[in-house]
Design a protein around this motif. Sequence first.
Motif, PDB file in Angstrom:
ATOM      1  N   GLY A 183       0.524  -0.994  -0.017  1.00 56.04           N
ATOM      2  CA  GLY A 183       0.070   0.079   0.160  1.00 56.04           C
ATOM      3  C   GLY A 183       0.824   1.334   0.057  1.00 56.04           C
ATOM      4  N   THR A 184       1.913   1.348   0.602  1.00 54.24           N
ATOM      5  CA  THR A 184       2.801   2.301   0.892  1.00 54.24           C
ATOM      6  C   THR A 184       3.190   2.917  -0.543  1.00 54.24           C
ATOM      7  N   TYR A 209       1.105   5.843  -7.180  1.00 56.86           N
ATOM      8  CA  TYR A 209       0.065   5.570  -8.321  1.00 56.86           C
ATOM      9  C   TYR A 209      -1.412   6.344  -7.696  1.00 56.86           C
ATOM     10  N   SER A 210      -2.075   5.923  -6.803  1.00 50.42           N
ATOM     11  CA  SER A 210      -3.284   6.549  -6.390  1.00 50.42           C
ATOM     12  C   SER A 210      -3.940   5.790  -5.064  1.00 50.42           C
ATOM     13  N   ALA A 211      -4.371   6.829  -4.318  1.00 50.04           N
ATOM     14  CA  ALA A 211      -5.024   6.303  -3.037  1.00 50.04           C
ATOM     15  C   ALA A 211      -6.241   5.214  -3.343  1.00 50.04           C
ATOM     16  N   GLN A 212      -6.635   5.237  -4.653  1.00 44.95           N
ATOM     17  CA  GLN A 212      -7.800   4.167  -4.619  1.00 44.95           C
ATOM     18  C   GLN A 212      -7.128   2.732  -4.670  1.00 44.95           C
ATOM     19  N   ALA A 213      -5.865   2.489  -4.999  1.00 42.40           N
ATOM     20  CA  ALA A 213      -5.071   1.239  -4.706  1.00 42.40           C
ATOM     21  C   ALA A 213      -5.298   0.487  -3.510  1.00 42.40           C
ATOM     22  N   LEU A 214      -5.762   1.370  -2.559  1.00 39.93           N
ATOM     23  CA  LEU A 214      -5.806   0.842  -0.985  1.00 39.93           C
ATOM     24  C   LEU A 214      -7.091  -0.126  -0.970  1.00 39.93           C
ATOM     25  N   ILE A 215      -8.167   0.336  -1.561  1.00 34.87           N
ATOM     26  CA  ILE A 215      -9.334  -0.702  -1.423  1.00 34.87           C
ATOM     27  C   ILE A 215      -8.949  -2.123  -2.076  1.00 34.87           C
ATOM     28  N   CYS A 217      -3.915   6.399   5.117  1.00 25.45           N
ATOM     29  CA  CYS A 217      -4.453   7.813   5.414  1.00 25.45           C
ATOM     30  C   CYS A 217      -3.631   8.701   5.688  1.00 25.45           C
ATOM     31  N   LEU A 218      -2.388   8.427   6.562  1.00 23.80           N
ATOM     32  CA  LEU A 218      -1.252   9.321   6.889  1.00 23.80           C
ATOM     33  C   LEU A 218      -0.694   9.314   5.636  1.00 23.80           C
ATOM     34  N   VAL A 219      -0.314   8.507   4.853  1.00 22.69           N
ATOM     35  CA  VAL A 219       0.486   8.475   3.636  1.00 22.69           C
ATOM     36  C   VAL A 219      -0.175   9.168   2.498  1.00 22.69           C
TER      37      VAL A 219
END
Length: 290
Positions: free
Chosen positions: A83-84, A90-96, A137-139
């Motif tokens: 995730g980091t 790339y994108s925050a959407q990768a987290l899901i 969320c921090l990252v």
Amino acid sequence: MSETKAPNTAEANKTKKNSLLQRISTGMVLMALLVLVLWAGGWCFALVVCLCVGVAIYELHTALKAAGHSTVRWPSFAALLLGTPLMMGYSAQALIPILMLLTFCVLVHVMCRQEPELTDIVFSILPLISIVMPAMCLVGLLDAQPRSLQLLLQIQLFGIAVGGDTFAYFVGSAVGGPKLCPRISPNKTIAGAVGGLAGSVLVAMAVGRIFAAVAPDLGVTVPLWADALLGLVGGMAGQMGDLFASLVKRHCKVKDFGHIFPGHGGMMDRLDSVFFVAIVVYCYRVILLA
């Protein structure tokens, strides 16, 4: 009888004073390190978050193991390591999809055991939701532009958590009164909770007004009410995170998650409220400051 109790009382007061001094000195060192990491920003901040969160994950899984749960550890670390860089590059959407995929891995891993237990699935997923997601969320705040806006959000995040903890501790100690959640955390009082919320709001407003005055390149105009709302909701989230960690420790029958920081316990003990505040600040950044 009074002669035998006096030395005990004096010794108890001395121990309490030494504990407070230890707590304050450790907090000052941690604050100095935090300032350096925030100043460095970028990948340095992300790597420090990754390291600290990795320790918190280990502490939580260790506590759960001590309580008799056979958790699956590797998905939590995999989510953090995957995730980091994806959040950064790339994108925050990768987290899901990462969280979904590794949750399925937990399900398969546990259900393929000879004696699968539902509780092992639940407690294996718990670090993904309560630690890895807030860490991302921090990252994720690192994509806020310009840099001054990024610093504003980061300082408000840590200020809300630390300010709330500090005000709650001193107000609760001075006022006392009815307990907040005695079955979860016997030392926390309603007065301390109210004082903590006041501290979170004041810190959020102060940081917001300082940045509005000295950083005209923020790119957005943040009204005072928005800072106050962020402090209030973030303060409530921080206290919920603290109580959640206390509930887990009570379930696992441990006093602290670790002993890294004198007077503060382990990494999870220090970051429990920060994790929950991080979710609120990230949502605030995405919804109100988009």
